[in-house]
Design a protein around this motif. Structure first.
Motif, PDB file in Angstrom:
ATOM      1  N   PRO A   1      -0.417  -1.257  -8.819  1.00  0.00           N
ATOM      2  CA  PRO A   1       0.472  -1.163  -7.660  1.00  0.00           C
ATOM      3  C   PRO A   1       1.191   0.181  -7.552  1.00  0.00           C
ATOM      4  CG  PRO A   1       1.033  -3.066  -9.044  1.00  0.00           C
ATOM      5  CD  PRO A   1       0.017  -2.274  -9.786  1.00  0.00           C
ATOM      6  N   TYR A   2       1.313   0.881  -8.690  1.00  0.00           N
ATOM      7  CA  TYR A   2       2.041   2.153  -8.710  1.00  0.00           C
ATOM      8  C   TYR A   2       1.164   3.350  -8.353  1.00  0.00           C
ATOM      9  CZ  TYR A   2       5.094   5.924 -10.331  1.00  0.00           C
ATOM     10  OH  TYR A   2       5.834   7.069 -10.406  1.00  0.00           O
ATOM     11  N   LEU A   3      -0.137   3.191  -8.457  1.00  0.00           N
ATOM     12  CA  LEU A   3      -1.068   4.307  -8.223  1.00  0.00           C
ATOM     13  C   LEU A   3      -0.766   5.129  -6.950  1.00  0.00           C
ATOM     14  CD1 LEU A   3      -4.506   2.888  -9.441  1.00  0.00           C
ATOM     15  CD2 LEU A   3      -3.421   4.988 -10.257  1.00  0.00           C
TER      16      LEU A   3
ATOM     17  N   HIS B   1       2.542   7.398  -7.430  1.00  0.00           N
ATOM     18  CA  HIS B   1       2.752   8.345  -8.521  1.00  0.00           C
ATOM     19  C   HIS B   1       2.848   9.779  -7.986  1.00  0.00           C
ATOM     20  CE1 HIS B   1       1.151  10.739 -12.110  1.00  0.00           C
ATOM     21  NE2 HIS B   1       2.402  10.403 -12.383  1.00  0.00           N
ATOM     22  N   PRO B   2       3.960  10.460  -8.250  1.00  0.00           N
ATOM     23  CA  PRO B   2       4.128  11.832  -7.742  1.00  0.00           C
ATOM     24  C   PRO B   2       3.062  12.799  -8.265  1.00  0.00           C
ATOM     25  CG  PRO B   2       6.233  10.947  -8.486  1.00  0.00           C
ATOM     26  CD  PRO B   2       5.173   9.990  -8.943  1.00  0.00           C
ATOM     27  N   GLY B   3       2.486  12.495  -9.400  1.00  0.00           N
ATOM     28  CA  GLY B   3       1.455  13.353  -9.991  1.00  0.00           C
ATOM     29  C   GLY B   3       0.041  12.992  -9.524  1.00  0.00           C
TER      30      GLY B   3
ATOM     31  N   LYS C   1       1.299   9.059 -25.514  1.00  0.00           N
ATOM     32  CA  LYS C   1       1.285  10.487 -25.839  1.00  0.00           C
ATOM     33  C   LYS C   1       1.206  11.352 -24.577  1.00  0.00           C
ATOM     34  CE  LYS C   1      -0.630  12.584 -29.974  1.00  0.00           C
ATOM     35  NZ  LYS C   1      -1.875  12.564 -30.795  1.00  0.00           N
ATOM     36  N   LEU C   2       0.235  11.046 -23.721  1.00  0.00           N
ATOM     37  CA  LEU C   2       0.022  11.814 -22.491  1.00  0.00           C
ATOM     38  C   LEU C   2       1.243  11.719 -21.580  1.00  0.00           C
ATOM     39  CD1 LEU C   2      -2.058  13.624 -21.231  1.00  0.00           C
ATOM     40  CD2 LEU C   2      -3.202  11.623 -20.284  1.00  0.00           C
ATOM     41  N   PHE C   3       1.799  10.521 -21.510  1.00  0.00           N
ATOM     42  CA  PHE C   3       2.985  10.295 -20.697  1.00  0.00           C
ATOM     43  C   PHE C   3       4.147  11.166 -21.171  1.00  0.00           C
ATOM     44  CE2 PHE C   3       7.010   8.261 -19.774  1.00  0.00           C
ATOM     45  CZ  PHE C   3       6.910   8.017 -18.424  1.00  0.00           C
ATOM     46  N   SER C   4       4.397  11.188 -22.475  1.00  0.00           N
ATOM     47  CA  SER C   4       5.535  11.957 -22.982  1.00  0.00           C
ATOM     48  C   SER C   4       5.271  13.459 -22.943  1.00  0.00           C
ATOM     49  CB  SER C   4       5.919  11.497 -24.385  1.00  0.00           C
ATOM     50  OG  SER C   4       4.897  11.770 -25.298  1.00  0.00           O
TER      51      SER C   4
ATOM     52  N   ALA D   1       8.503  13.507 -20.369  1.00  0.00           N
ATOM     53  CA  ALA D   1       9.274  12.727 -21.337  1.00  0.00           C
ATOM     54  C   ALA D   1      10.591  12.230 -20.735  1.00  0.00           C
ATOM     55  CB  ALA D   1       9.543  13.562 -22.584  1.00  0.00           C
ATOM     56  N   TRP D   2      11.042  12.888 -19.643  1.00  0.00           N
ATOM     57  CA  TRP D   2      12.320  12.530 -19.021  1.00  0.00           C
ATOM     58  C   TRP D   2      12.212  11.327 -18.097  1.00  0.00           C
ATOM     59  CZ3 TRP D   2       9.388  16.818 -17.975  1.00  0.00           C
ATOM     60  CH2 TRP D   2       8.823  16.890 -16.711  1.00  0.00           C
ATOM     61  N   VAL D   3      10.979  10.920 -17.775  1.00  0.00           N
ATOM     62  CA  VAL D   3      10.793   9.764 -16.889  1.00  0.00           C
ATOM     63  C   VAL D   3      10.951   8.466 -17.687  1.00  0.00           C
ATOM     64  CG1 VAL D   3       9.143   8.527 -15.411  1.00  0.00           C
ATOM     65  CG2 VAL D   3       9.286  11.014 -15.286  1.00  0.00           C
TER      66      VAL D   3
HETATM   67  C1  HEM Z   1       5.218  13.239 -11.962  1.00  0.00           C
HETATM   68  C2  HEM Z   1       5.815   8.619 -13.262  1.00  0.00           C
HETATM   69  C3  HEM Z   1       1.753   8.843 -15.872  1.00  0.00           C
HETATM   70  C4  HEM Z   1       1.157  13.421 -14.524  1.00  0.00           C
HETATM   71  C5  HEM Z   1       5.765  11.974 -12.142  1.00  0.00           C
HETATM   72  C6  HEM Z   1       7.064  11.573 -11.681  1.00  0.00           C
HETATM   73  C7  HEM Z   1       7.232  10.284 -12.025  1.00  0.00           C
HETATM   74  C8  HEM Z   1       6.042   9.860 -12.729  1.00  0.00           C
HETATM   75  C9  HEM Z   1       8.451   9.412 -11.757  1.00  0.00           C
HETATM   76  C10 HEM Z   1       8.074  12.471 -10.978  1.00  0.00           C
HETATM   77  C11 HEM Z   1       8.831  13.193 -12.077  1.00  0.00           C
HETATM   78  C12 HEM Z   1       9.792  14.222 -11.589  1.00  0.00           C
HETATM   79  O1  HEM Z   1       9.687  14.691 -10.444  1.00  0.00           O
HETATM   80  O2  HEM Z   1      10.663  14.627 -12.400  1.00  0.00           O
HETATM   81  C13 HEM Z   1       4.760   8.263 -14.072  1.00  0.00           C
HETATM   82  C14 HEM Z   1       4.569   6.967 -14.683  1.00  0.00           C
HETATM   83  C15 HEM Z   1       3.419   7.044 -15.415  1.00  0.00           C
HETATM   84  C16 HEM Z   1       2.891   8.377 -15.263  1.00  0.00           C
HETATM   85  C17 HEM Z   1       5.511   5.779 -14.519  1.00  0.00           C
HETATM   86  C18 HEM Z   1       2.718   6.016 -16.271  1.00  0.00           C
HETATM   87  C19 HEM Z   1       2.702   4.744 -16.015  1.00  0.00           C
HETATM   88  C20 HEM Z   1       1.259  10.114 -15.777  1.00  0.00           C
HETATM   89  C21 HEM Z   1       0.121  10.626 -16.485  1.00  0.00           C
HETATM   90  C22 HEM Z   1      -0.040  11.917 -16.105  1.00  0.00           C
HETATM   91  C23 HEM Z   1       0.988  12.216 -15.156  1.00  0.00           C
HETATM   92  C24 HEM Z   1      -0.698   9.840 -17.473  1.00  0.00           C
HETATM   93  C25 HEM Z   1      -1.047  12.943 -16.517  1.00  0.00           C
HETATM   94  C26 HEM Z   1      -2.123  12.713 -17.166  1.00  0.00           C
HETATM   95  C27 HEM Z   1       2.178  13.753 -13.705  1.00  0.00           C
HETATM   96  C28 HEM Z   1       2.356  15.072 -13.117  1.00  0.00           C
HETATM   97  C29 HEM Z   1       3.533  15.009 -12.388  1.00  0.00           C
HETATM   98  C30 HEM Z   1       4.056  13.671 -12.530  1.00  0.00           C
HETATM   99  C31 HEM Z   1       1.431  16.253 -13.281  1.00  0.00           C
HETATM  100  C32 HEM Z   1       4.178  16.147 -11.608  1.00  0.00           C
HETATM  101  C33 HEM Z   1       3.871  16.041 -10.150  1.00  0.00           C
HETATM  102  C34 HEM Z   1       4.545  17.142  -9.385  1.00  0.00           C
HETATM  103  O3  HEM Z   1       5.776  17.232  -9.459  1.00  0.00           O
HETATM  104  O4  HEM Z   1       3.846  17.872  -8.725  1.00  0.00           O
HETATM  105  N1  HEM Z   1       5.154  10.920 -12.786  1.00  0.00           N
HETATM  106  N2  HEM Z   1       3.730   9.086 -14.432  1.00  0.00           N
HETATM  107  N3  HEM Z   1       1.760  11.100 -14.985  1.00  0.00           N
HETATM  108  N4  HEM Z   1       3.206  12.933 -13.318  1.00  0.00           N
HETATM  109 FE1  HEM Z   1       3.453  11.018 -13.850  1.00  0.00          FE
END
Ligand code: HEM
Length: 86
Positions: free
Chosen positions: A35-37, A40-42, A57-60, A64-66
């Motif tokens: 549901p989150y896909l 996700h901002p990334g 590991k990948l998440f942190s 790490a601040w999320v």
């Molecule tokens: C950004 C959540 C997994 C890559 C974010 C942000 C959130 C988030 C809330 C915004 C953070 C901010 O603006 O400070 C999550 C959650 C995850 C997850 C809940 C797992 C369930 C991942 C994974 C990767 C990833 C596994 C990479 C392999 C990124 C990237 C951004 C991002 C690159 C930056 C996007 C941008 O600002 O352009 N994620 N994330 N995330 N996430 Fe995730």
């Protein structure tokens, strides 16, 4: 509640690796990330990298601040447990 949550070994987690059925483990907790896909901002592609496996590991490494625990609370499926040895 806690009663309805599952104990999930890596072999079961691994089965949930499709967009429409994607689970990941973060810090010992297993979440349904399907549901989150779209939110996700990334992007979906990045998030799918942890589908079906332990994403701690990948998440942190990426953010790490999320607080995933807080964000994904409604998506909690259960707890990651060691593979049962027979
Ligand atoms: C950004 C959540 C997994 C890559 C974010 C942000 C959130 C988030 C809330 C915004 C953070 C901010 O603006 O400070 C999550 C959650 C995850 C997850 C809940 C797992 C369930 C991942 C994974 C990767 C990833 C596994 C990479 C392999 C990124 C990237 C951004 C991002 C690159 C930056 C996007 C941008 O600002 O352009 N994620 N994330 N995330 N996430 Fe995730």
């Amino acid at each position: 509640g806690v009663d309805t949550l599952m104990r999930i070994p890596p072999s079961v987690l691994k089965l949930h690796n499709k967009k429409e059925d994607a689970w990941t483990a973060i810090n010992g907790k297993v979440y349904n990330i399907t549901p989150y896909l779209p939110y996700h901002p990334g992007g979906e592609k990045e998030l799918m990298r942890v589908a079906g496996r332990d994403g701690t590991k990948l998440f942190s490494l990426t953010h790490a601040w999320v607080n995933a625990d807080f964000m994904l609370d409604a998506c909690l499926v259960g707890f990651l447990v060691p593979e049962q040895s027979s």
